[in-house]
Scaffold this motif. Sequence first.
Motif, PDB file in Angstrom:
ATOM      1  N   LEU A  45       0.857  -1.187   0.000  1.00 36.60           N
ATOM      2  CA  LEU A  45       0.000   0.000   0.000  1.00 36.60           C
ATOM      3  C   LEU A  45       0.890   1.233   0.000  1.00 36.60           C
ATOM      4  CD1 LEU A  45      -2.583  -1.120   2.728  1.00 36.60           C
ATOM      5  CD2 LEU A  45      -2.635  -1.545   0.257  1.00 36.60           C
ATOM      6  N   HIS A  49      -7.083   1.676  -2.798  1.00 32.95           N
ATOM      7  CA  HIS A  49      -7.335   1.186  -1.448  1.00 32.95           C
ATOM      8  C   HIS A  49      -7.702   2.273  -0.457  1.00 32.95           C
ATOM      9  CE1 HIS A  49      -3.253   2.652  -0.488  1.00 32.95           C
ATOM     10  NE2 HIS A  49      -2.905   2.150  -1.677  1.00 32.95           N
ATOM     11  N   ILE A  50      -7.360   3.550  -0.722  1.00 32.63           N
ATOM     12  CA  ILE A  50      -7.657   4.624   0.237  1.00 32.63           C
ATOM     13  C   ILE A  50      -9.136   5.000   0.123  1.00 32.63           C
ATOM     14  CG2 ILE A  50      -7.132   6.984   0.965  1.00 32.63           C
ATOM     15  CD1 ILE A  50      -4.331   6.606  -0.196  1.00 32.63           C
ATOM     16  N   ASN A  56      -7.810   1.892   4.623  1.00 33.70           N
ATOM     17  CA  ASN A  56      -7.496   1.229   3.362  1.00 33.70           C
ATOM     18  C   ASN A  56      -8.356  -0.012   3.200  1.00 33.70           C
ATOM     19  OD1 ASN A  56      -4.670   2.643   2.584  1.00 33.70           O
ATOM     20  ND2 ASN A  56      -4.725   2.271   4.783  1.00 33.70           N
ATOM     21  N   GLY A  65      -0.316   6.877   0.568  1.00 30.86           N
ATOM     22  CA  GLY A  65      -1.167   7.450   1.596  1.00 30.86           C
ATOM     23  C   GLY A  65      -0.417   8.369   2.541  1.00 30.86           C
ATOM     24  N   THR A 102     -10.014   9.277   4.975  1.00 23.70           N
ATOM     25  CA  THR A 102      -8.860   9.930   5.587  1.00 23.70           C
ATOM     26  C   THR A 102      -9.327  10.730   6.796  1.00 23.70           C
ATOM     27  OG1 THR A 102      -7.739  10.117   3.446  1.00 23.70           O
ATOM     28  CG2 THR A 102      -6.949  11.530   5.231  1.00 23.70           C
TER      29      THR A 102
END
Length: 454
Positions: free
Chosen positions: A218, A255-256, A248, A221, A259
């Motif tokens: 990943l 995948h994000i 995620n 991010g 937040t």
Amino acid sequence: MDAGSWNSSVNLKDQSRCPLQEQFMQRKNARENLDRFIPNRSAMDFDYAHYMLTGGRKGKENPASSSPSREAYRTRLAETFNMNRTRILAFKNKPPVPVESFPREFSSSVNHDKPTKSRRHIPQTSERTLDAPDLVDDYYLNLLDWGSCNVLAIALGNTVYLWDASNGSTSELVSIDEGDGPITSVNWAPDGRHIAIGLNNSEVQLWDSTANRQLRTLRGGHRSRVGSLAWNNHILATGGMDGMIINNDVRIREHIVETYRGHEQEVCGLKWSASGQQLASGGNDNLLHIWDRSMASSNSATQWLHRLEDHISAVKALAWCPFQSNLLASGGGGGDRCIKFWNTHTGACLNSVDTGSQVCALLWNKNERELLSSHGFTQNQLTLWKYPSMVKMAELNGHTSRVLFMAQSPDGCTVASAAADETLRFWNVFGVPEVAKPAPKSNPEPFAHVNRIR
């Protein structure tokens, strides 16, 4: 009689009375030293007493004053009150006669009273100690986790090692290149097979421990190291030194999905509630946030549910209560030293306890209302608390440096602690559950009960 003879006779008389006076005074003093008789009026029968006191004069009464009605009254009174009684005054009531409502053989098998619970023995020393060389002495990292398949993962420098509690075997999962390391966090997925590994280069790797292969990385991010991880089914929350928290979804390419922005410094503690609805985050900015997934948004930064500012030092130690879904325990660093309890629905602080030293990690007992905390200077101990009284039940010593990390076995009985003294210790602090299902004799699971390591 002259004055001399009179005086002599008086002296003789006074001398003859001295022994009598002494005897009288002795009897008087003896009576005064006796306890007073204080009758219990509730145990007296005044009608019966009056009858007994006046009955002796029956024969001396004038026969003319006697009448059939008086005799009938006396007869009735004698029948009403038991004439065999001789005590008129009583000190106390007689105990009631026990009533046995069930046969003895039946009542012995049916007991509604809970048996007295004996206090369990808490060993004061670790039952096993393993070397943990190159363990990074960093308060803000999370380098130890115990998976549901009874395998313990620990990051030592650039390498993740797996220790199988069922047979005591150790294996190496992955070694990271020097440029990408050291490893800054590890966290098992709920299935106990997949594991997330946070790196100093802001990336997170996902590994299959059974096949011993990497599944994906990943990226994109965070801008700096990822020191905290927390799984919520297929959602992996990551906390970075940049102060961001990212959710995620590991099933999809992008995948994000969410937040969270609220911390001003490194996020060093992340824990999902049992329901997966709320996320608690602690940071080096002394802040504790509660986030709610129902308020999450993929288009903009999500607003926190509660922003709690009571701690005065870094908040790393977080633990959700297993028997009360909205109860969260948090621990502060060296400048705070407190364990605080929160109602995460209202954001109210329920209690605060000064432990006297840096709080590094917190674990709830799954079987009892108890909380375990690990500490730094000066004793580097593990402390077991009774909740909610927060009375100390035991202090476990053995580490010679601050106890940075703790992890709990799947059955909730054994606790592993890793400290800056580069040792990994196992403690039988939570005991054996009261109701334990017997293990099947055939077709055993690939992971065994942790008690086998003893």
